[in-house]
Design a protein around this motif. Structure first.
Motif, PDB file in Angstrom:
ATOM      1  N   PRO A   1       0.818  -1.220   0.000  1.00 55.95           N
ATOM      2  CA  PRO A   1       0.000   0.000   0.000  1.00 55.95           C
ATOM      3  C   PRO A   1       0.847   1.264   0.000  1.00 55.95           C
ATOM      4  CG  PRO A   1      -0.814  -1.583   1.615  1.00 55.95           C
ATOM      5  CD  PRO A   1       0.520  -2.102   1.153  1.00 55.95           C
TER       6      PRO A   1
ATOM      7  N   ASP B  13     -10.305  -6.176   6.269  1.00 58.78           N
ATOM      8  CA  ASP B  13      -9.397  -5.029   6.319  1.00 58.78           C
ATOM      9  C   ASP B  13      -8.098  -5.284   5.548  1.00 58.78           C
ATOM     10  OD1 ASP B  13     -11.136  -3.554   7.936  1.00 58.78           O
ATOM     11  OD2 ASP B  13     -10.308  -4.418   9.775  1.00 58.78           O
ATOM     12  N   THR B  14      -8.058  -6.393   4.806  1.00 57.46           N
ATOM     13  CA  THR B  14      -6.831  -6.818   4.131  1.00 57.46           C
ATOM     14  C   THR B  14      -6.916  -6.546   2.634  1.00 57.46           C
ATOM     15  OG1 THR B  14      -6.467  -8.548   5.789  1.00 57.46           O
ATOM     16  CG2 THR B  14      -5.325  -8.786   3.677  1.00 57.46           C
ATOM     17  N   SER B  15      -5.905  -5.876   2.104  1.00 60.46           N
ATOM     18  CA  SER B  15      -5.900  -5.543   0.677  1.00 60.46           C
ATOM     19  C   SER B  15      -5.254  -6.629  -0.166  1.00 60.46           C
ATOM     20  CB  SER B  15      -5.184  -4.212   0.442  1.00 60.46           C
ATOM     21  OG  SER B  15      -3.863  -4.239   0.957  1.00 60.46           O
ATOM     22  N   SER B  16      -4.245  -7.341   0.378  1.00 63.58           N
ATOM     23  CA  SER B  16      -3.565  -8.399  -0.382  1.00 63.58           C
ATOM     24  C   SER B  16      -3.087  -9.489   0.565  1.00 63.58           C
ATOM     25  CB  SER B  16      -2.357  -7.846  -1.145  1.00 63.58           C
ATOM     26  OG  SER B  16      -2.742  -6.876  -2.096  1.00 63.58           O
TER      27      SER B  16
ATOM     28  N   THR C 130      -4.251  -7.591 -10.948  1.00 64.95           N
ATOM     29  CA  THR C 130      -4.934  -7.017  -9.794  1.00 64.95           C
ATOM     30  C   THR C 130      -5.700  -8.118  -9.076  1.00 64.95           C
ATOM     31  OG1 THR C 130      -6.801  -6.418 -11.218  1.00 64.95           O
ATOM     32  CG2 THR C 130      -5.133  -4.724 -10.803  1.00 64.95           C
TER      33      THR C 130
ATOM     34  N   ASP D 223      -6.337 -10.423  -5.365  1.00 65.58           N
ATOM     35  CA  ASP D 223      -6.320 -10.207  -3.924  1.00 65.58           C
ATOM     36  C   ASP D 223      -5.410 -11.204  -3.209  1.00 65.58           C
ATOM     37  OD1 ASP D 223      -8.228  -8.132  -4.080  1.00 65.58           O
ATOM     38  OD2 ASP D 223      -9.858  -9.587  -4.124  1.00 65.58           O
TER      39      ASP D 223
ATOM     40  N   ASN E 295      -4.859  -2.951   5.580  1.00 66.84           N
ATOM     41  CA  ASN E 295      -5.038  -1.506   5.470  1.00 66.84           C
ATOM     42  C   ASN E 295      -6.479  -1.240   5.058  1.00 66.84           C
ATOM     43  OD1 ASN E 295      -5.107   1.195   4.832  1.00 66.84           O
ATOM     44  ND2 ASN E 295      -3.134   1.210   3.783  1.00 66.84           N
TER      45      ASN E 295
ATOM     46  N   GLU F 119      -7.428   0.871   1.911  1.00 68.55           N
ATOM     47  CA  GLU F 119      -7.182   0.411   0.562  1.00 68.55           C
ATOM     48  C   GLU F 119      -8.342  -0.471   0.115  1.00 68.55           C
ATOM     49  OE1 GLU F 119      -4.210   0.663  -1.495  1.00 68.55           O
ATOM     50  OE2 GLU F 119      -3.493   2.227  -0.164  1.00 68.55           O
ATOM     51  N   HIS F 120      -8.305  -0.879  -1.184  1.00 71.22           N
ATOM     52  CA  HIS F 120      -9.251  -1.898  -1.664  1.00 71.22           C
ATOM     53  C   HIS F 120      -9.027  -3.153  -0.830  1.00 71.22           C
ATOM     54  CE1 HIS F 120     -11.158  -4.932  -4.147  1.00 71.22           C
ATOM     55  NE2 HIS F 120     -10.008  -5.575  -4.178  1.00 71.22           N
ATOM     56  N   VAL F 121     -10.104  -3.719  -0.281  1.00 67.46           N
ATOM     57  CA  VAL F 121      -9.962  -4.869   0.587  1.00 67.46           C
ATOM     58  C   VAL F 121     -10.619  -6.095  -0.034  1.00 67.46           C
ATOM     59  CG1 VAL F 121      -9.809  -3.500   2.686  1.00 67.46           C
ATOM     60  CG2 VAL F 121     -12.052  -4.248   1.874  1.00 67.46           C
TER      61      VAL F 121
END
Length: 227
Positions: free
Chosen positions: A102, A142-145, A194, A196, A220, A223-225
């Motif tokens: 992020p 809450d996790t983007s990746s 892109t 996850d 984060n 961010e996108h989650v």
């Protein structure tokens, strides 16, 4: 007769080894969960600021130090694993991880667990990994990746094992994603996929019929989650 001395330049070898060790030290210090002060509340000097912390003091600044180190080693290992099961994985594709970092401050979640003998990955995930993730206070919402490294011994390191991991984690590349990735490579662009969740695989003979799973989670909520 074969020359078994594979280190032709000891000086360069030492220099590169020192660079690696210094880089690992800095990375661990950057991702610490707690900070060890040079002097304790009782006035005991733990280390001198001018000389810095020892390596074991740096790695001790985590809630689960051994688990953090195991996950870090697997992230490194998957990038160099010589026995690959396919192309579109974390194996030798560390750029997938770099691209997912992020832009703003985030929490690095880490997991490293070993299954019981002969336990299938999907069962291991549901019965052991998910409860441990929740116990650690991590949340996929809450996790983007997520970056997963699944390792096992020679008897299970095959396409069936790979398929079980990819299906369970929903981390397999679709045909369109694979085409887009190859197109970006041909065009030499920096645009990556892109996704996850990314998976990689390692062969570890010491595991036998057990599975070791190491995860890094970029947590984060801004961010996108993962949905």
């Amino acid at each position: 007769m074969k020359d078994n001395n594979n280190i032709k330049s000891p000086v360069n070898f030492q220099n590169k080894l020192e660079e690696v060790m210094e880089g690992v030290y800095d990375l661990i210090e950057l991702s610490k969960e707690n900070n060890l002060d040079p002097v304790s509340e009782d006035g005991v000097v733990r280390y001198r600021e001018e000389s810095g912390k020892t390596c074991f003091q740096v790695s001790g600044q985590f809630d689960r130090p051994s688990e953090y180190l195991e996950s870090l080693l697997d992230i490194i290992r998957v990038n160099y694993e010589p026995c690959v099961l396919g192309t579109f994985f974390l194996n030798s594709n560390i750029g997938f991880l770099y691209d997912g970092i992020p832009d703003t401050s985030f929490q690095l979640g880490y997991i490293s667990m070993t299954s019981e003998v002969n336990k299938q990955f999907d069962t291991f995930w549901d019965e052991d990994v998910i409860p441990h993730i929740e116990k650690c206070g991590y949340s996929f919402k809450d996790t983007s990746s997520v970056y997963a490294v699944a390792s096992t011994g020679e008897g299970r390191y095959d396409l069936d094992f790979m398929d079980n991991v990819l299906t369970t984690l929903d981390s397999e590349f679709s045909i369109d994603e694979a085409i887009n990735l190859m197109t970006a490579s041909f065009r030499e662009t920096t645009e990556g996929p892109t996704k996850d969740i990314y998976s990689g695989f390692c062969l570890d003979a010491a595991l036998g019929n057990k599975i070791r799973l190491s995860l890094w989670l970029f947590i984060n909520p801004h961010e996108h989650v993962i949905q």
